[in-house]
Design a protein around this motif. Structure first.
Motif, PDB file in Angstrom:
ATOM      1  N   VAL A  87       0.840  -1.202   0.000  1.00 28.95           N
ATOM      2  CA  VAL A  87       0.000   0.000   0.000  1.00 28.95           C
ATOM      3  C   VAL A  87       0.874   1.250   0.000  1.00 28.95           C
ATOM      4  CG1 VAL A  87      -1.667   1.341   1.336  1.00 28.95           C
ATOM      5  CG2 VAL A  87      -1.971  -1.128   1.102  1.00 28.95           C
ATOM      6  N   ARG A  88       1.878   1.283   0.866  1.00 28.96           N
ATOM      7  CA  ARG A  88       2.746   2.461   0.946  1.00 28.96           C
ATOM      8  C   ARG A  88       3.519   2.677  -0.350  1.00 28.96           C
ATOM      9  NH1 ARG A  88       3.416   0.345   6.287  1.00 28.96           N
ATOM     10  NH2 ARG A  88       2.371   1.716   7.792  1.00 28.96           N
ATOM     11  N   ALA A  89       3.962   1.588  -0.975  1.00 28.70           N
ATOM     12  CA  ALA A  89       4.689   1.710  -2.239  1.00 28.70           C
ATOM     13  C   ALA A  89       3.785   2.285  -3.326  1.00 28.70           C
ATOM     14  CB  ALA A  89       5.231   0.347  -2.664  1.00 28.70           C
ATOM     15  N   ALA A 139      -1.739  10.413  -8.063  1.00 35.12           N
ATOM     16  CA  ALA A 139      -3.200  10.402  -8.144  1.00 35.12           C
ATOM     17  C   ALA A 139      -3.834   9.851  -6.880  1.00 35.12           C
ATOM     18  CB  ALA A 139      -3.658   9.577  -9.347  1.00 35.12           C
ATOM     19  N   ALA A 140      -3.061   9.110  -6.088  1.00 34.35           N
ATOM     20  CA  ALA A 140      -3.594   8.540  -4.847  1.00 34.35           C
ATOM     21  C   ALA A 140      -3.623   9.615  -3.772  1.00 34.35           C
ATOM     22  CB  ALA A 140      -2.730   7.366  -4.406  1.00 34.35           C
ATOM     23  N   LYS A 141      -4.792   9.867  -3.214  1.00 36.52           N
ATOM     24  CA  LYS A 141      -4.937  10.922  -2.211  1.00 36.52           C
ATOM     25  C   LYS A 141      -4.800  10.398  -0.785  1.00 36.52           C
ATOM     26  CE  LYS A 141      -5.645  13.959  -5.418  1.00 36.52           C
ATOM     27  NZ  LYS A 141      -5.409  13.109  -6.587  1.00 36.52           N
ATOM     28  N   SER A 142      -4.865   9.086  -0.602  1.00 40.51           N
ATOM     29  CA  SER A 142      -4.721   8.520   0.740  1.00 40.51           C
ATOM     30  C   SER A 142      -4.444   7.029   0.624  1.00 40.51           C
ATOM     31  CB  SER A 142      -5.997   8.743   1.567  1.00 40.51           C
ATOM     32  OG  SER A 142      -7.063   7.969   1.039  1.00 40.51           O
ATOM     33  N   ASP A 184      -6.143   4.925   2.333  1.00 44.25           N
ATOM     34  CA  ASP A 184      -7.482   4.331   2.317  1.00 44.25           C
ATOM     35  C   ASP A 184      -7.999   4.165   0.896  1.00 44.25           C
ATOM     36  OD1 ASP A 184      -7.343   4.347   5.042  1.00 44.25           O
ATOM     37  OD2 ASP A 184      -8.803   5.946   5.351  1.00 44.25           O
ATOM     38  N   GLU A 185      -7.751   5.153   0.057  1.00 44.90           N
ATOM     39  CA  GLU A 185      -8.205   5.080  -1.339  1.00 44.90           C
ATOM     40  C   GLU A 185      -7.614   3.864  -2.035  1.00 44.90           C
ATOM     41  OE1 GLU A 185      -7.652   7.665  -5.461  1.00 44.90           O
ATOM     42  OE2 GLU A 185      -7.542   8.702  -3.519  1.00 44.90           O
ATOM     43  N   ILE A 186      -6.364   3.590  -1.768  1.00 46.67           N
ATOM     44  CA  ILE A 186      -5.696   2.440  -2.392  1.00 46.67           C
ATOM     45  C   ILE A 186      -6.300   1.137  -1.889  1.00 46.67           C
ATOM     46  CG2 ILE A 186      -3.489   1.201  -2.508  1.00 46.67           C
ATOM     47  CD1 ILE A 186      -2.177   4.062  -2.373  1.00 46.67           C
ATOM     48  N   ILE A 187      -6.518   1.047  -0.573  1.00 49.59           N
ATOM     49  CA  ILE A 187      -7.069  -0.183   0.004  1.00 49.59           C
ATOM     50  C   ILE A 187      -8.485  -0.446  -0.512  1.00 49.59           C
ATOM     51  CG2 ILE A 187      -7.844  -1.258   2.165  1.00 49.59           C
ATOM     52  CD1 ILE A 187      -5.481   0.272   3.523  1.00 49.59           C
ATOM     53  N   PHE A 188      -9.294   0.608  -0.594  1.00 50.41           N
ATOM     54  CA  PHE A 188     -10.682   0.443  -1.024  1.00 50.41           C
ATOM     55  C   PHE A 188     -10.816   0.178  -2.525  1.00 50.41           C
ATOM     56  CE2 PHE A 188     -12.144   2.817   2.876  1.00 50.41           C
ATOM     57  CZ  PHE A 188     -12.940   1.788   3.364  1.00 50.41           C
ATOM     58  N   SER A 189      -9.986   0.815  -3.352  1.00 51.43           N
ATOM     59  CA  SER A 189     -10.349   0.903  -4.766  1.00 51.43           C
ATOM     60  C   SER A 189      -9.314   0.438  -5.777  1.00 51.43           C
ATOM     61  CB  SER A 189     -10.723   2.356  -5.092  1.00 51.43           C
ATOM     62  OG  SER A 189      -9.614   3.219  -4.882  1.00 51.43           O
ATOM     63  N   TYR A 190      -8.072   0.200  -5.385  1.00 56.91           N
ATOM     64  CA  TYR A 190      -7.058  -0.124  -6.396  1.00 56.91           C
ATOM     65  C   TYR A 190      -7.111  -1.608  -6.765  1.00 56.91           C
ATOM     66  CZ  TYR A 190      -4.620   4.363  -6.580  1.00 56.91           C
ATOM     67  OH  TYR A 190      -4.288   5.674  -6.805  1.00 56.91           O
ATOM     68  N   PRO A 191      -7.365  -1.926  -8.025  1.00 56.82           N
ATOM     69  CA  PRO A 191      -7.427  -3.343  -8.418  1.00 56.82           C
ATOM     70  C   PRO A 191      -6.097  -4.062  -8.245  1.00 56.82           C
ATOM     71  CG  PRO A 191      -7.469  -1.914 -10.350  1.00 56.82           C
ATOM     72  CD  PRO A 191      -7.623  -1.026  -9.164  1.00 56.82           C
ATOM     73  N   GLY A 192      -4.995  -3.327  -8.413  1.00 53.44           N
ATOM     74  CA  GLY A 192      -3.690  -3.949  -8.228  1.00 53.44           C
ATOM     75  C   GLY A 192      -3.514  -4.485  -6.830  1.00 53.44           C
ATOM     76  N   LEU A 193      -3.955  -3.742  -5.828  1.00 48.93           N
ATOM     77  CA  LEU A 193      -3.818  -4.197  -4.452  1.00 48.93           C
ATOM     78  C   LEU A 193      -4.717  -5.404  -4.186  1.00 48.93           C
ATOM     79  CD1 LEU A 193      -2.500  -3.725  -1.670  1.00 48.93           C
ATOM     80  CD2 LEU A 193      -4.584  -2.497  -1.046  1.00 48.93           C
ATOM     81  N   TYR A 194      -5.923  -5.392  -4.752  1.00 46.18           N
ATOM     82  CA  TYR A 194      -6.814  -6.551  -4.582  1.00 46.18           C
ATOM     83  C   TYR A 194      -6.133  -7.810  -5.143  1.00 46.18           C
ATOM     84  CZ  TYR A 194     -10.938  -9.537  -4.769  1.00 46.18           C
ATOM     85  OH  TYR A 194     -11.808 -10.576  -4.599  1.00 46.18           O
TER      86      TYR A 194
END
Length: 324
Positions: A146-148, A155-158, A160-170
């Motif tokens: 997530v931090r990377a 474009a990532a504002k937080s 949380d945004e990455i955890i909730f919405s990024y398909p790569g992280l999923y």
């Protein structure tokens, strides 16, 4: 009765008659279909343990995400008062779901392929416990991912945004869980998990792939990472990147099934969109950059940038209203 009503009644009568005729012909079609069940050229799953349904695997993944990212995907408020109860309940439920699913796939293969007893009950319970035991380590790895992603994406504002919405992280989350099951030699389930992630994100990571920490898939659609790929730490790849195998001759599947067929990507590498890197002997050296649409079937050394020569562009001034 109006002409419109008469026409409607006639339509219904003719349609009903056609339906009855077709239904009457169904037994003959059914017999022909059943006859193909004995055809060795076709596949059927008769008289064995039922194959599991993807919906239960999807539920299992969601349970795992609830525990890996507590409070993010739960319908209940989680705070310091209820966190021990909440996590205890969720982890206990996960253990029951995961152990049943693993036992199911073990028993399925044992019965279907007439294997020696694999002690599926004991093995399934132990494997489920191993996965849950790894959750503290998984949480740290995913936090680094997530931090990377946040550090490299304006474009990532937080977080949380990455955890909730990024398909790569999923996709990475599912992969890191499936990888543990793959290492435990659990059949089918790791691949079903990775294909569920693939269907949702467009990112295809084989559970056998080895991926280091701080891994980022930006955008993600069309990414393919093959089974024997080895990816180091702090690697970032973009959409439509393939880390794959060279084409194989007919009949080579069994011969090469256990060999390294996919590339090694060393630490701190960036691979831009549309690049294709192929072959088990191919190594992308540390801190290298692979440009967009590059096709690579050989190694490149550390600290290297490789790009396609810029194409010659034709720039033509058009009059207003002209086409291309």
């Amino acid at each position: 009765m109006s002409m419109l009503n008469k026409k409607e009644e006639l339509c219904r009568y003719v349609g009903s008659q056609a339906r009855d005729e077709q239904r009457a012909a169904l037994p003959g079609v059914i017999d022909r279909i059943i006859h193909t069940l004995d055809d060795p050229e076709c596949f059927a799953h008769i008289g064995n343990e039922p194959i599991h349904f993807s919906t239960s695997v999807r539920d299992m993944i969601e349970k795992l995400r609830n525990i890996l990212f507590p409070g993010y995907f739960s319908n209940e408020k989680m705070d310091s008062v209820n966190q021990t109860y909440h996590m205890g309940r969720e982890i206990t439920r996960l253990y029951d779901i995961l152990s049943r699913q693993i036992i199911h796939v073990l028993r399925h293969d044992c019965l279907r392929f007439d294997r020696v007893c694999s002690k599926c009950e004991r093995r399934g319970n132990e494997a489920a416990f191993t996965v849950i035991e790894q959750i503290p380590i998984l949480r740290k790895k995913l936090a680094a991912d997530v931090r990377a992603a946040y550090d490299g994406d304006p474009a990532a504002k937080s977080h949380d945004e990455i955890i909730f919405s990024y398909p790569g992280l999923y996709a990475i989350t599912v992969h890191r869980i499936a990888k543990i099951l793959h290492q435990l030699d659990i059949p089918q389930l790791p691949r079903i998990m990775s294909e569920l992630a693939h269907s949702l994100t467009g990112i295809d990571i084989h559970p056998g792939a080895t991926i280091g920490e701080r891994f980022v898939i930006d955008h993600g659609t069309g990414v393919v990472i093959g089974e024997t790929s080895v990816i180091g730490e702090n690697v970032r790849i973009y959409q439509n990147v393939t880390i794959g195998a060279l084409s194989l001759p007919r009949g080579a599947g069994e011969k090469l099934r256990w060999t390294k067929r996919h590339p090694t990507i060393e630490d701190d590498v960036i691979i831009y969109s549309g690049a294709t890197v192929l072959g088990g002997d191919t190594v992308i050296g540390a801190r290298s950059v692979v440009g967009g649409n590059v096709w690579l079937t050989r190694s490149i050394p550390v600290d290297t940038k490789i790009f396609i020569e810029e194409p010659r562009l034709i720039i033509k001034k058009t009059n207003k209203g002209d086409g291309l």
